[in-house]
Motif scaffolding. Structure first.
Motif, PDB file in Angstrom:
ATOM      1  N   ALA A  62       0.511  -1.535   0.123  1.00 50.34           N
ATOM      2  CA  ALA A  62      -0.015   0.077   0.255  1.00 50.34           C
ATOM      3  C   ALA A  62       0.543   1.291   0.184  1.00 50.34           C
ATOM      4  N   ALA A  63       2.290   1.216   0.321  1.00 51.77           N
ATOM      5  CA  ALA A  63       2.856   2.557   0.931  1.00 51.77           C
ATOM      6  C   ALA A  63       3.083   2.128  -0.534  1.00 51.77           C
ATOM      7  N   GLN A  64       3.855   1.365  -1.894  1.00 49.50           N
ATOM      8  CA  GLN A  64       4.532   2.013  -3.139  1.00 49.50           C
ATOM      9  C   GLN A  64       3.278   2.348  -3.208  1.00 49.50           C
ATOM     10  N   TRP A  65       1.264   1.854  -3.646  1.00 49.11           N
ATOM     11  CA  TRP A  65       0.545   2.495  -3.942  1.00 49.11           C
ATOM     12  C   TRP A  65       0.107   3.631  -3.668  1.00 49.11           C
ATOM     13  N   GLN A  66      -0.303   4.140  -5.068  1.00 50.06           N
ATOM     14  CA  GLN A  66      -1.372   5.185  -4.665  1.00 50.06           C
ATOM     15  C   GLN A  66      -2.951   5.365  -5.154  1.00 50.06           C
ATOM     16  N   LEU A  67      -3.785   5.981  -4.613  1.00 45.64           N
ATOM     17  CA  LEU A  67      -4.971   5.270  -5.037  1.00 45.64           C
ATOM     18  C   LEU A  67      -5.693   7.816  -5.611  1.00 45.64           C
ATOM     19  N   ALA A  92      -6.662   3.019 -11.736  1.00 47.27           N
ATOM     20  CA  ALA A  92      -5.622   2.467 -12.321  1.00 47.27           C
ATOM     21  C   ALA A  92      -5.882   1.626 -12.887  1.00 47.27           C
ATOM     22  N   PRO A  93      -5.954   1.177 -14.283  1.00 44.28           N
ATOM     23  CA  PRO A  93      -5.869   0.298 -15.447  1.00 44.28           C
ATOM     24  C   PRO A  93      -4.944  -1.342 -14.699  1.00 44.28           C
ATOM     25  N   ASP A  94      -4.221  -1.028 -13.987  1.00 46.18           N
ATOM     26  CA  ASP A  94      -3.181  -2.581 -13.887  1.00 46.18           C
ATOM     27  C   ASP A  94      -3.370  -2.436 -12.099  1.00 46.18           C
ATOM     28  N   TRP A  95      -4.728  -1.798 -11.468  1.00 44.34           N
ATOM     29  CA  TRP A  95      -4.656  -2.881  -9.896  1.00 44.34           C
ATOM     30  C   TRP A  95      -4.849  -4.527  -9.785  1.00 44.34           C
ATOM     31  N   ALA A  96      -5.890  -4.898 -11.228  1.00 45.56           N
ATOM     32  CA  ALA A  96      -6.168  -6.107 -10.491  1.00 45.56           C
ATOM     33  C   ALA A  96      -4.875  -6.897 -10.547  1.00 45.56           C
ATOM     34  N   ALA A  97      -4.130  -6.036 -11.799  1.00 45.26           N
ATOM     35  CA  ALA A  97      -2.754  -7.671 -11.544  1.00 45.26           C
ATOM     36  C   ALA A  97      -2.144  -7.106 -11.029  1.00 45.26           C
ATOM     37  N   ARG A  98      -1.897  -6.159 -10.000  1.00 47.30           N
ATOM     38  CA  ARG A  98      -1.101  -5.608  -8.900  1.00 47.30           C
ATOM     39  C   ARG A  98      -1.580  -6.599  -7.920  1.00 47.30           C
ATOM     40  N   LEU A  99      -2.610  -6.249  -7.482  1.00 46.74           N
ATOM     41  CA  LEU A  99      -3.143  -7.515  -6.461  1.00 46.74           C
ATOM     42  C   LEU A  99      -3.331  -9.168  -6.686  1.00 46.74           C
ATOM     43  N   GLN A 100      -3.289  -9.280  -7.964  1.00 48.46           N
ATOM     44  CA  GLN A 100      -2.852 -11.033  -8.905  1.00 48.46           C
ATOM     45  C   GLN A 100      -1.331 -10.826  -7.735  1.00 48.46           C
ATOM     46  N   ASP A 143     -16.081 -18.674   8.292  1.00 51.56           N
ATOM     47  CA  ASP A 143     -16.006 -17.726   9.061  1.00 51.56           C
ATOM     48  C   ASP A 143     -14.270 -17.381   8.312  1.00 51.56           C
ATOM     49  N   ALA A 144     -13.966 -16.164   8.773  1.00 53.10           N
ATOM     50  CA  ALA A 144     -12.701 -15.808   7.921  1.00 53.10           C
ATOM     51  C   ALA A 144     -11.579 -14.308   8.943  1.00 53.10           C
ATOM     52  N   LEU A 145     -10.614 -14.041   8.778  1.00 52.48           N
ATOM     53  CA  LEU A 145     -10.448 -12.534   9.118  1.00 52.48           C
ATOM     54  C   LEU A 145      -9.885 -11.923   8.478  1.00 52.48           C
ATOM     55  N   VAL A 146     -10.530 -10.738   7.985  1.00 50.08           N
ATOM     56  CA  VAL A 146     -10.438  -9.277   7.298  1.00 50.08           C
ATOM     57  C   VAL A 146      -8.948  -8.340   7.666  1.00 50.08           C
ATOM     58  N   LEU A 147      -8.092  -8.722   6.700  1.00 47.15           N
ATOM     59  CA  LEU A 147      -7.185  -7.968   6.929  1.00 47.15           C
ATOM     60  C   LEU A 147      -7.450  -6.269   6.339  1.00 47.15           C
ATOM     61  N   SER A 148      -6.934  -5.297   7.174  1.00 48.01           N
ATOM     62  CA  SER A 148      -7.172  -4.245   6.022  1.00 48.01           C
ATOM     63  C   SER A 148      -6.149  -2.834   6.323  1.00 48.01           C
ATOM     64  N   VAL A 149      -5.625  -2.219   5.103  1.00 47.74           N
ATOM     65  CA  VAL A 149      -4.371  -1.434   5.731  1.00 47.74           C
ATOM     66  C   VAL A 149      -4.936  -0.120   4.432  1.00 47.74           C
ATOM     67  N   PRO A 150      -4.501   1.384   4.988  1.00 44.91           N
ATOM     68  CA  PRO A 150      -5.335   2.270   4.070  1.00 44.91           C
ATOM     69  C   PRO A 150      -4.250   2.580   3.368  1.00 44.91           C
ATOM     70  N   LEU A 151      -5.020   2.983   2.805  1.00 45.84           N
ATOM     71  CA  LEU A 151      -4.250   3.196   1.368  1.00 45.84           C
ATOM     72  C   LEU A 151      -4.177   4.801   0.674  1.00 45.84           C
ATOM     73  N   ALA A 152      -3.029   5.560   0.554  1.00 45.02           N
ATOM     74  CA  ALA A 152      -2.752   6.807   0.627  1.00 45.02           C
ATOM     75  C   ALA A 152      -3.203   7.190  -0.743  1.00 45.02           C
ATOM     76  N   ALA A 153      -3.630   8.576  -0.858  1.00 45.76           N
ATOM     77  CA  ALA A 153      -3.727   9.398  -2.561  1.00 45.76           C
ATOM     78  C   ALA A 153      -2.496  10.464  -2.652  1.00 45.76           C
ATOM     79  N   ALA A 154      -2.808  11.341  -3.714  1.00 42.99           N
ATOM     80  CA  ALA A 154      -1.374  12.045  -3.848  1.00 42.99           C
ATOM     81  C   ALA A 154      -2.076  13.476  -3.272  1.00 42.99           C
ATOM     82  N   GLY A 155      -0.626  13.957  -2.492  1.00 42.39           N
ATOM     83  CA  GLY A 155      -1.164  15.106  -1.636  1.00 42.39           C
ATOM     84  C   GLY A 155      -2.637  15.196  -1.302  1.00 42.39           C
ATOM     85  N   ALA A 156      -3.314  13.866  -0.428  1.00 48.91           N
ATOM     86  CA  ALA A 156      -4.522  13.813  -0.145  1.00 48.91           C
ATOM     87  C   ALA A 156      -4.652  13.195   1.181  1.00 48.91           C
ATOM     88  N   PRO A 157      -5.417  13.258   1.673  1.00 52.03           N
ATOM     89  CA  PRO A 157      -6.038  11.606   3.529  1.00 52.03           C
ATOM     90  C   PRO A 157      -5.861  10.778   2.409  1.00 52.03           C
TER      91      PRO A 157
END
Length: 607
Positions: free
Chosen positions: A95-100, A105-113, A174-188
């Protein structure tokens, strides 16, 4: 030091007495009391000590086991949290390398894979915007329901989160869900990177931790949520069921991890609790075996100590038994005395006291024998004296009877014979001068005198044979005697006799009655009285509990011609007989009379 005593005297109080040797028999008293007391005390003390020691050991083992289980639970929790932190760190690095941006972005699915290939344990990875809308995913299906993030999105936009997703549909996991914030350029942060850990991974991790930490012990790991519902655990415990008592009423020993400083980390933020428990029977088997071993060991040591104590107690008792055998021999007359045991202990003191007691009893027996001999001599002397007194009493009784008969003859036959003799002498001296009529008259008077003497003799014999005083008492007999005199002579009678005089019924009363009869006869024959006073009253009465006799006073007073008491009267023995009888009674006789002044007789006597 020896003493002898064949038979020790005992007080005769009516109760059976045990022989002295039996009362000193140590087998009945000291041996039984000391032996049983020591044995019981040592055994009870051993049981109490064994129970206390075994209980302390078991509590210590229980505490140690619970501490070990708690340490195991902490290690398992730390290991599981570390695994989750590794995954969160991987997501954070990506997430630190990605910005939303706004257009996507057209490559989000490839990145997630690519991320999923790098972390194959993640079953599904997706990207959501700030409103929770799914932007991209490794699978077309949304594995993380939006409801799972509901209420957590605000925290997920600020910091990494670990969320437990409960299955909603039947057959789902049941499952465990992990979430991390994804930063945007120059914004929260404009979105979150979401990944799902399959429940099987969690179960596998728990099993791996259990195998790594149990060390062969039958342990169970329980993962509970904030409401104490089971998330993961042994198969026999149903998942999702509330588990308020993990120990199941003491069936298990439960270990809990100590509070950690990183409770606010995403691993702690999941709100779960990890417990480790072990079956109490198997966990405390060694402690209970040690408890039994300790109990048996301490009890065995106590029994051994009791046997040693009884043996030590019986050592002086052997000397006591020997002393008791000597006492029984003395009691049975087979031994002359007892030998004081040597030493300075209690047995020596008992033997010395027993020997002194036997010596004292022997001295008392000798003194008693001397006293008995002296008493026998005194009794023999008293018996001889009593026999002499009895002989004297018999002679005195014979003498009294002779005097009584003499007085009776004097009072009856002597008077009549004297009158008859006087008449006969007068007839012989003057008979030649008398006419036939005068001679017949004198013969008639002589006949009358003889008949009167015979009647008086018969009356005296009847009075001698009668026992009126013994039947009626002195008072009634005096009353009857005076009444008959008054009826015969016409004399006025005044009688004052105390009612208590009816109780005088012995020989002294009979003698007083005979004296009163003689005095009344003299009044009837010689006094020519018109009035007679008879009184019998007590002068002094003894106390109710005293053996002293009462003092009485008999009074006879008439108004007759009287006489001179100092003038001798030859041929008359009435007054002499009264004085003799008074002397025999130990009484005091007083006679007061003068010519023309009547006569007063007083008799004071004890009865």
């Amino acid at each position: 030091m020896t003493s002898s005593l064949s038979q020790a005297p005992t007080p005769d109080d009516g109760a059976p007495r045990e022989p002295l040797a039996q009362r000193l028999d140590p087998r009945r008293h000291i041996a039984a009391a000391v032996g049983w007391a020591v044995f019981v005390l040592v055994v009870v003390g051993a049981l109490v000590a064994a129970e206390l020691a075994a209980g302390t050991a078991e509590r210590q083992v229980r505490a140690n086991t619970q501490a070990r289980l708690g340490q195991t639970a902490g290690q398992a929790a730390d290991a599981l949290a570390a695994r989750v932190q590794v995954l969160l760190a991987a997501l954070q690095a990506s997430a630190a390398q990605w910005q939303l941006d706004g257009a996507g972005a057209p490559d989000w699915a490839a990145r997630l894979q690519a991320l999923q290939r790098a972390q194959p344990v993640l079953g599904w990875i997706g990207l959501r915007d700030a409103q929770g809308q799914l932007l991209a995913a490794t699978d077309a299906a949304d594995a993380v329901a939006p409801a799972a993030l509901q209420g957590h999105m605000a925290q997920a936009l600020r910091a990494p989160q670990l969320i437990v997703q409960r299955a909603r549909a039947a057959g789902a996991d049941d499952a465990l869900v992990l979430s991390v914030p994804l930063a945007a350029a120059g914004a929260p942060p404009a979105g979150v990177l979401v990944a799902q850990l399959p429940w099987l991974w969690l179960q596998a991790e728990l099993d791996a931790r259990l195998r790594a930490l149990a060390g062969g012990a039958p342990l169970q790991l329980l993962l509970l949520d904030a409401q104490d519902r089971l998330l993961a655990g042994p198969p026999e415990v149903p998942e999702g069921a509330p588990l308020a008592d993990p120990s199941e009423q003491g069936r298990y020993l439960v270990g809990r991890p100590s509070p950690r400083a990183d409770a606010g980390t995403p691993a702690g933020g999941a709100g779960w609790k990890l417990l480790v428990r072990e079956d109490a029977v198997s966990a405390l088997a060694q402690a209970r075996q040690a408890r039994r071993t300790m109990l048996l060991g301490v009890l065995g040591a106590g029994l051994l100590a009791a046997l040693v104590a009884v043996g030590v107690a019986h050592r002086p008792l052997r000397r006591l038994r020997a002393l008791a055998r000597q006492a029984r021999a003395v009691q049975g007359g087979q031994r002359a005395g007892v030998t004081v045991p040597a030493g300075r202990d209690e047995v020596h003191a008992i033997g010395q006291a027993l020997a002194e007691l036997i010596e004292h009893l022997q001295a008392e027996k000798a003194a008693l024998a001397r006293l008995n001999t002296e008493l026998d001599a005194r009794v023999a002397a008293r018996t001889a004296r009593i026999e002499r007194l009895a002989q004297d009493a018999r002679r005195a009784a014979v003498t009294r009877e002779r005097l009584r008969l003499a007085r009776g003859l004097h009072d009856t036959l002597a008077h009549s014979l004297m009158a008859l003799l006087t008449q006969i002498r007068l007839m012989r001296k003057l008979g030649a001068r008398w006419s036939a009529e005068q001679w017949q008259a004198e013969l008639a008077e002589a006949e009358q005198a003889a008949a009167s003497g015979l009647a008086e003799a018969r009356a005296a014999i009847g009075q001698m044979r009668a026992s009126g005083v013994a039947d009626s008492g002195l008072g009634p007999e005096l009353q009857a005697l005076a009444r008959r005199l008054a009826e015969r002579s016409g004399v006025a009678l005044t009688a004052d006799i105390a009612p208590a005089a009816a109780e005088l019924v012995d020989e002294r009363a009979a003698a007083v009655l005979a004296m009163a009869r003689e005095a009344l006869r003299n009044v009837e024959r010689h006094a020519q009285a018109r009035h007679l006073t008879l009184a019998l009253q007590p002068e002094s009465l003894p106390a109710p509990d005293s053996d002293e006799p009462a003092r009485w006073r008999l009074t006879l007073a008439d108004d007759g011609v009287g006489f001179d008491v100092r003038q001798p009267r030859p041929g008359h023995f009435g007054l002499l007989g009264l004085r003799e009888q008074a002397e025999q009674l130990g009484a005091e006789l007083t006679l007061d009379s003068a010519p023309g002044q009547g006569c007063r007789l007083q008799l004071r006597f004890a009865a």
